[in-house]
Design an enzyme around this catalytic site. Sequence first.
Site, mmCIF file in Angstrom:
data_model
loop_
_atom_site.group_PDB
_atom_site.id
_atom_site.type_symbol
_atom_site.label_atom_id
_atom_site.label_comp_id
_atom_site.label_asym_id
_atom_site.label_seq_id
_atom_site.Cartn_x
_atom_site.Cartn_y
_atom_site.Cartn_z
ATOM 1 N N GLY A 157 0.837 -1.202 0.000
ATOM 2 C CA GLY A 157 0.000 0.000 0.000
ATOM 3 C C GLY A 157 0.870 1.250 0.000
ATOM 4 O O GLY A 157 0.644 2.199 -0.762
ATOM 5 N N ASP A 196 4.373 -10.012 6.367
ATOM 6 C CA ASP A 196 3.543 -10.925 5.558
ATOM 7 C C ASP A 196 4.322 -11.592 4.419
ATOM 8 O O ASP A 196 3.863 -12.593 3.873
ATOM 9 C CB ASP A 196 2.356 -10.164 4.949
ATOM 10 C CG ASP A 196 1.491 -9.483 5.996
ATOM 11 O OD1 ASP A 196 1.595 -9.862 7.178
ATOM 12 O OD2 ASP A 196 0.728 -8.576 5.628
ATOM 13 N N HIS A 225 -0.809 -9.022 17.267
ATOM 14 C CA HIS A 225 0.357 -8.140 17.134
ATOM 15 C C HIS A 225 1.620 -8.647 17.805
ATOM 16 O O HIS A 225 2.696 -8.064 17.608
ATOM 17 C CB HIS A 225 0.003 -6.739 17.632
ATOM 18 C CG HIS A 225 -1.002 -6.073 16.736
ATOM 19 N ND1 HIS A 225 -2.350 -6.242 16.895
ATOM 20 C CD2 HIS A 225 -0.841 -5.301 15.645
ATOM 21 C CE1 HIS A 225 -2.985 -5.567 15.949
ATOM 22 N NE2 HIS A 225 -2.096 -4.993 15.177
ATOM 23 N N ARG A 281 4.225 -8.923 15.321
ATOM 24 C CA ARG A 281 4.888 -7.747 14.743
ATOM 25 C C ARG A 281 5.876 -7.126 15.718
ATOM 26 O O ARG A 281 6.677 -6.266 15.332
ATOM 27 C CB ARG A 281 3.839 -6.692 14.373
ATOM 28 C CG ARG A 281 3.027 -7.026 13.158
ATOM 29 C CD ARG A 281 2.913 -5.847 12.214
ATOM 30 N NE ARG A 281 2.449 -4.645 12.821
ATOM 31 C CZ ARG A 281 1.225 -4.122 12.650
ATOM 32 N NH1 ARG A 281 0.354 -4.749 11.887
ATOM 33 N NH2 ARG A 281 0.904 -2.997 13.208
HETATM 34 O O1 F6P Z 1 0.524 -6.202 6.883
HETATM 35 C C1 F6P Z 1 1.003 -6.459 8.140
HETATM 36 C C2 F6P Z 1 -0.105 -6.812 9.079
HETATM 37 O O2 F6P Z 1 0.491 -7.146 10.307
HETATM 38 C C3 F6P Z 1 -1.048 -7.909 8.592
HETATM 39 O O3 F6P Z 1 -0.498 -9.181 8.715
HETATM 40 C C4 F6P Z 1 -2.256 -7.645 9.450
HETATM 41 O O4 F6P Z 1 -3.442 -8.089 8.838
HETATM 42 C C5 F6P Z 1 -2.279 -6.161 9.554
HETATM 43 O O5 F6P Z 1 -0.959 -5.706 9.332
HETATM 44 C C6 F6P Z 1 -2.788 -5.689 10.881
HETATM 45 O O6 F6P Z 1 -2.853 -4.307 10.890
HETATM 46 P P1 F6P Z 1 -3.293 -3.469 12.173
HETATM 47 O O7 F6P Z 1 -2.069 -3.252 13.002
HETATM 48 O O8 F6P Z 1 -3.816 -2.215 11.627
HETATM 49 O O9 F6P Z 1 -4.329 -4.268 12.896
#
Ligand code: F6P
Length: 350
Positions: free
Chosen positions: A107, A130, A274, A277
């Site tokens: 994006g 991802d 999360h 991440r």
């Molecule tokens: O694109 C990375 C990601 O962690 C995806 O795997 C997940 O769907 C999305 O971002 C989650 O985003 P947010 O932090 O806005 O919930």
Amino acid sequence: MRVGVLTGGGDCPGLNAVIRAVTKSLIGQGQCEVMGIEDGFQGLMEASPRVRELTWDQVSGILHRGGTILGTSNSANPLRDDATKALVSRNAKALGLDVLVVIGGDGTMSLAHGLADVGLHCVGVPKTIDNDIAHCERSFGFDTAVATVTDALHRIESTANSHHRVMIVETMGRHAGWIALEAGLAGGADIIVLPEIDYDIAAIALRCRERELRQRYTIICIGEGAKESGASLTVRERVEGSPDPVRLGGVAHVLRERLQPHLKSEVRATVLGHLQRGGDPTPFDRVLATRFGHRAAQLVLAREWGRMVTLQHGEIGSVALGDVANAQRTVPLDHELITTALDIGISLGR
Ligand code: F6P
């Protein structure tokens, strides 16, 4: 040359390693001034842009740190309307930016591509846990996320075994199943459900029943973008105005409800969210992020703007931003890992 740097979209382990490598390369090799833009494109979308100079000292000691020292936003859209475009263009001129290094997912790359029309040149660095960016076989952050999910599957296994349960673990990944597939393989999942292969509840139930008779527990790893044949995606929320308004999440609970009536064992669902991440990047991701940041700086200095850094066949390269804008790299059905999973008896939910 004066170069802006920003991180856009969701955060990801390794962003700081890129910021560090870009900045050190540009200061050291190119004698550039580097300006960090705060909170992604949002920092350029306000009447007073939010920026700070990045010096050598400011980017020292951040290699191993998760998150992003610059902050990020996954809803800021600098191309939202003509007024926003004009504001961003004015801010970039006022800051004297020659070029902007944009670290983000597909994006963000589309936005970076579009910014050329308002006179702001960009160089892209692909980022996402991802692993779904076109022309990039490995994005930094993915290795860390796979390690986190693998650890979670390992922990789930001992409790599943003790209680003789079917445990469903949901991973991120949007419409690409890379995290679920690699972590599912690494974490010993019995069933891996991917967004690329619509699942059949009867097939999943059958595999769980077979295991009820022998092992008495089952681990299912499912990607958040997966769905049952004929059903629709499980959408957690919509964030209107954001470049990608659909937020996924919760498919593990949907599968749990569908599966429970078919089984004697109790079925439980865990959404990792999360956790995947966060945290510090693995050594692999630190090195990859450093290579990406270094190449981005080289593209800047060579004035090869409008391009994104890539990794293909193990080699760092670059492609035109237009070639990656809004393209996604999902798991091909003939991928070696799919065949491997099937051949070693893992069910893919069909
Ligand atoms: O694109 C990375 C990601 O962690 C995806 O795997 C997940 O769907 C999305 O971002 C989650 O985003 P947010 O932090 O806005 O919930």
